[in-house]
Design an enzyme around this catalytic site. Structure first.
Site, PDB file in Angstrom:
ATOM      1  N   ALA A 134      29.764 136.073  39.952  1.00  0.00           N
ATOM      2  CA  ALA A 134      30.065 136.709  41.237  1.00  0.00           C
ATOM      3  C   ALA A 134      29.842 135.682  42.332  1.00  0.00           C
ATOM      4  O   ALA A 134      28.793 135.040  42.389  1.00  0.00           O
ATOM      5  CB  ALA A 134      29.166 137.923  41.459  1.00  0.00           C
ATOM      6  N   ASP A 181      26.984 145.123  44.551  1.00  0.00           N
ATOM      7  CA  ASP A 181      26.970 143.858  45.286  1.00  0.00           C
ATOM      8  C   ASP A 181      25.736 143.045  44.899  1.00  0.00           C
ATOM      9  O   ASP A 181      24.617 143.574  44.929  1.00  0.00           O
ATOM     10  CB  ASP A 181      26.934 144.213  46.785  1.00  0.00           C
ATOM     11  N   THR A 185      37.209 140.371  45.826  1.00  0.00           N
ATOM     12  CA  THR A 185      38.495 139.792  45.406  1.00  0.00           C
ATOM     13  C   THR A 185      38.863 140.258  44.003  1.00  0.00           C
ATOM     14  O   THR A 185      39.997 140.082  43.566  1.00  0.00           O
ATOM     15  CB  THR A 185      38.435 138.242  45.409  1.00  0.00           C
ATOM     16  N   SER A 207      30.443 124.378  40.466  1.00  0.00           N
ATOM     17  CA  SER A 207      31.767 123.866  40.846  1.00  0.00           C
ATOM     18  C   SER A 207      31.770 122.351  40.995  1.00  0.00           C
ATOM     19  O   SER A 207      30.768 121.747  41.401  1.00  0.00           O
ATOM     20  CB  SER A 207      32.168 124.496  42.180  1.00  0.00           C
ATOM     21  N   ASP A 256      30.410 144.012  39.852  1.00  0.00           N
ATOM     22  CA  ASP A 256      31.384 143.391  40.762  1.00  0.00           C
ATOM     23  C   ASP A 256      31.588 144.329  41.953  1.00  0.00           C
ATOM     24  O   ASP A 256      31.667 145.546  41.776  1.00  0.00           O
ATOM     25  CB  ASP A 256      32.722 143.167  40.028  1.00  0.00           C
ATOM     26  N   ASN A 257      31.682 143.756  43.143  1.00  0.00           N
ATOM     27  CA  ASN A 257      31.894 144.614  44.321  1.00  0.00           C
ATOM     28  C   ASN A 257      33.370 144.741  44.702  1.00  0.00           C
ATOM     29  O   ASN A 257      33.696 145.308  45.741  1.00  0.00           O
ATOM     30  CB  ASN A 257      31.078 144.117  45.519  1.00  0.00           C
ATOM     31  N   TYR A 269      31.168 125.380  50.970  1.00  0.00           N
ATOM     32  CA  TYR A 269      31.200 126.006  49.642  1.00  0.00           C
ATOM     33  C   TYR A 269      30.467 125.146  48.609  1.00  0.00           C
ATOM     34  O   TYR A 269      29.714 125.647  47.779  1.00  0.00           O
ATOM     35  CB  TYR A 269      32.668 126.232  49.245  1.00  0.00           C
TER      36      TYR A 269
HETATM   37  N1  LIG Z   1      38.540 129.241  40.145  1.00  0.00           N
HETATM   38  C1  LIG Z   1      38.001 128.033  40.118  1.00  0.00           C
HETATM   39  O1  LIG Z   1      38.723 127.027  40.011  1.00  0.00           O
HETATM   40  C2  LIG Z   1      36.506 127.853  40.160  1.00  0.00           C
HETATM   41  C3  LIG Z   1      35.986 126.554  40.032  1.00  0.00           C
HETATM   42  C4  LIG Z   1      34.602 126.371  40.078  1.00  0.00           C
HETATM   43  C5  LIG Z   1      33.764 127.443  40.240  1.00  0.00           C
HETATM   44  N2  LIG Z   1      34.282 128.694  40.392  1.00  0.00           N
HETATM   45  C6  LIG Z   1      33.354 129.811  40.543  1.00  0.00           C
HETATM   46  O2  LIG Z   1      33.607 130.734  39.482  1.00  0.00           O
HETATM   47  C7  LIG Z   1      33.335 132.061  39.934  1.00  0.00           C
HETATM   48  C8  LIG Z   1      34.552 132.938  39.709  1.00  0.00           C
HETATM   49  O3  LIG Z   1      35.635 132.421  40.460  1.00  0.00           O
HETATM   50  P1  LIG Z   1      37.114 133.019  40.376  1.00  0.00           P
HETATM   51  O4  LIG Z   1      38.058 131.899  40.556  1.00  0.00           O
HETATM   52  O5  LIG Z   1      37.233 133.896  39.196  1.00  0.00           O
HETATM   53  O6  LIG Z   1      37.176 133.847  41.733  1.00  0.00           O
HETATM   54  P2  LIG Z   1      37.339 135.416  41.976  1.00  0.00           P
HETATM   55  O7  LIG Z   1      37.306 135.563  43.457  1.00  0.00           O
HETATM   56  O8  LIG Z   1      38.520 135.929  41.243  1.00  0.00           O
HETATM   57  O9  LIG Z   1      36.034 136.005  41.311  1.00  0.00           O
HETATM   58  C9  LIG Z   1      34.843 136.245  42.008  1.00  0.00           C
HETATM   59  C10 LIG Z   1      34.398 137.656  41.662  1.00  0.00           C
HETATM   60  O10 LIG Z   1      33.132 137.903  42.292  1.00  0.00           O
HETATM   61  C11 LIG Z   1      33.213 139.169  42.927  1.00  0.00           C
HETATM   62  N3  LIG Z   1      32.281 139.162  44.066  1.00  0.00           N
HETATM   63  C12 LIG Z   1      32.398 138.477  45.220  1.00  0.00           C
HETATM   64  N4  LIG Z   1      31.353 138.737  46.019  1.00  0.00           N
HETATM   65  C13 LIG Z   1      30.556 139.605  45.330  1.00  0.00           C
HETATM   66  C14 LIG Z   1      29.346 140.244  45.637  1.00  0.00           C
HETATM   67  N5  LIG Z   1      28.722 140.059  46.817  1.00  0.00           N
HETATM   68  N6  LIG Z   1      28.800 141.073  44.710  1.00  0.00           N
HETATM   69  C15 LIG Z   1      29.426 141.294  43.515  1.00  0.00           C
HETATM   70  N7  LIG Z   1      30.584 140.719  43.189  1.00  0.00           N
HETATM   71  C16 LIG Z   1      31.154 139.880  44.089  1.00  0.00           C
HETATM   72  C17 LIG Z   1      34.645 139.317  43.364  1.00  0.00           C
HETATM   73  O11 LIG Z   1      35.025 140.658  43.625  1.00  0.00           O
HETATM   74  C18 LIG Z   1      35.379 138.705  42.189  1.00  0.00           C
HETATM   75  O12 LIG Z   1      35.640 139.664  41.198  1.00  0.00           O
HETATM   76  C19 LIG Z   1      32.932 131.941  41.398  1.00  0.00           C
HETATM   77  O13 LIG Z   1      31.514 131.916  41.457  1.00  0.00           O
HETATM   78  C20 LIG Z   1      33.498 130.601  41.820  1.00  0.00           C
HETATM   79  O14 LIG Z   1      32.736 130.028  42.875  1.00  0.00           O
HETATM   80  C21 LIG Z   1      35.639 128.923  40.359  1.00  0.00           C
END
Ligand SMILES: NC(=O)c1ccc[n+]([C@@H]2O[C@H](COP(=O)([O-])OP(=O)(O)OC[C@H]3O[C@@H](n4cnc5c(N)ncnc54)[C@H](O)[C@@H]3O)[C@@H](O)[C@H]2O)c1
Length: 320
Positions: free
Chosen positions: A77, A55, A39, A120, A35-36, A144
């Site tokens: 990620a 990353d 967020t 998603s 994880d980078n 997205y």
């Molecule tokens: N939350 C939702 O309702 C939902 C719904 C459908 C899909 N998703 C997908 O699920 C995944 C997780 O979502 P979330 O809600 O936990 O969001 P989040 O932002 O909390 O988690 C995303 C994680 O990815 C890390 N990240 C971002 N860019 C990165 C990179 N370049 N390299 C390494 N790490 C990186 C962030 O630091 C974070 O820890 C995402 O792929 C999101 O698109 C989420």
């Protein structure tokens, strides 16, 4: 059986990823997180997991993570904000698509046999059929949704490589919510945004007329599906919706959030504003496929899940 197998969780410091790490450790897997911290939050990561700050866009970082020789990759990620994807589509593309391609290339190099991907419901755009089955057309109406769908297809195609067959599963998750979802990030997670505003006594803004619907699903239910799928061959090569199967309007959500604090719209200010680019009108998962194959259904209803989230939020982000 986990049998000491290693799972690499990309995005494992984030909201969903960190809960998935906890569930995997509980089930006896070894876990490495990449994880980078864009967020994600370091303290979200269970101390039982190995943490690599890096990353998914950088091959060297991905290679370092794959030195853990994962038996399974859970790829979460991602750039998870619909808003930020509108304002910077190139950045969204780089993380969600190029990042996924880097992960798939590493799987190929290391002969990783199993990968699960965080897709998603945004890939459906504004669906014509409700509840929406996995067979509905993918017609994303937000950047997205385009990148999540592109990555989902790259994952599916990678599985068909005759030189490196891989078992893949993608989960089209609907609106996931729960503890550790950022309460101060205005760009993602409508439930957490409302909750954060109610907690801080700040006006809640509803975009559009509030009659747009979402399907909210609690994070623990989501993690159970991911981990159950790992060793279920019937999920290989498949895409599944993960939602509660129930639609809640944004107006209903707002009122439910306020109720958690003993408030209502006569005692708390709620504004309206125009709809935002890429907003969808209706969202409700058809969940027959995952019910049949994984015997899964969401067990935590919105009131219960919201109460647990509020309890966490009142503890000012204390670890769950
Ligand atoms: N939350 C939702 O309702 C939902 C719904 C459908 C899909 N998703 C997908 O699920 C995944 C997780 O979502 P979330 O809600 O936990 O969001 P989040 O932002 O909390 O988690 C995303 C994680 O990815 C890390 N990240 C971002 N860019 C990165 C990179 N370049 N390299 C390494 N790490 C990186 C962030 O630091 C974070 O820890 C995402 O792929 C999101 O698109 C989420």
């Amino acid at each position: 059986m986990a049998e000491n197998r290693c799972v690499l969780v990309t995005g494992g410091a984030g909201f969903i990823g960190s809960h998935l790490v906890d569930t995997l450790l509980d089930r006896g897997f070894r876990v490495t997180v990449l994880d980078n911290l864009n967020t994600g939050v370091r303290t979200n990561v269970n101390p039982g997991a190995d943490f690599i700050e890096g990353d998914v866009r950088k091959t060297d970082d991905v290679t370092r993570a794959f030195n853990s020789k994962p038996d399974v990759v859970c790829h979460l990620a991602g750039q998870a904000s619909i808003r930020l994807a509108w304002s910077d589509p190139a950045a969204d593309l780089a993380v969600n698509v190029e990042g996924t391609l880097n992960i798939l290339a590493a799987c190929r190099r290391k002969r990783t046999p199993r990968l699960l991907y965080a897709s998603s419901m945004m890939i459906y755009g504004d669906p014509k059929t409700l509840p929406t089955p996995e067979t509905a057309p993918a017609l994303p109406v937000a950047h997205y949704g385009v990148t999540k769908f592109a990555a989902e297809r790259y994952v599916a195609l990678a599985a068909e490589d005759p030189e490196h067959p891989m078992a893949v599963t993608s989960f089209r998750m609907f609106n996931v919510y729960g503890p550790r979802q950022a309460l101060d990030n205005p760009y993602q997670g409508v439930l957490a945004i409302f909750l954060g505003h109610a907690l801080r006594g700040e006006t809640i803004t509803i975009h559009s007329d509030g009659e747009q619907s979402r399907d909210f699903v609690f994070v623990d239910d989501i993690c159970r599906a991911w981990v159950d799928a790992i060793d279920t061959p019937a999920t290989f090569g498949r895409v599944f919706n993960l939602g509660s199967g129930r639609a809640t309007t944004v107006n209903q959500l707002c009122d439910a959030v306020l109720r958690q604090f003993g408030l209502d719209r006569s005692t708390f200010e709620v504004n309206t504003a125009p709809a935002q680019m890429g907003d969808i009108r209706t969202s409700e998962a058809a969940i027959e496929a995952v019910a049949e194959i994984l015997a899964w259904r969401a067990e935590v209803d919105l009131e219960q899940g919201m109460a647990a989230t509020v309890a966490w939020a009142r503890g000012a982000g204390s670890k769950q």
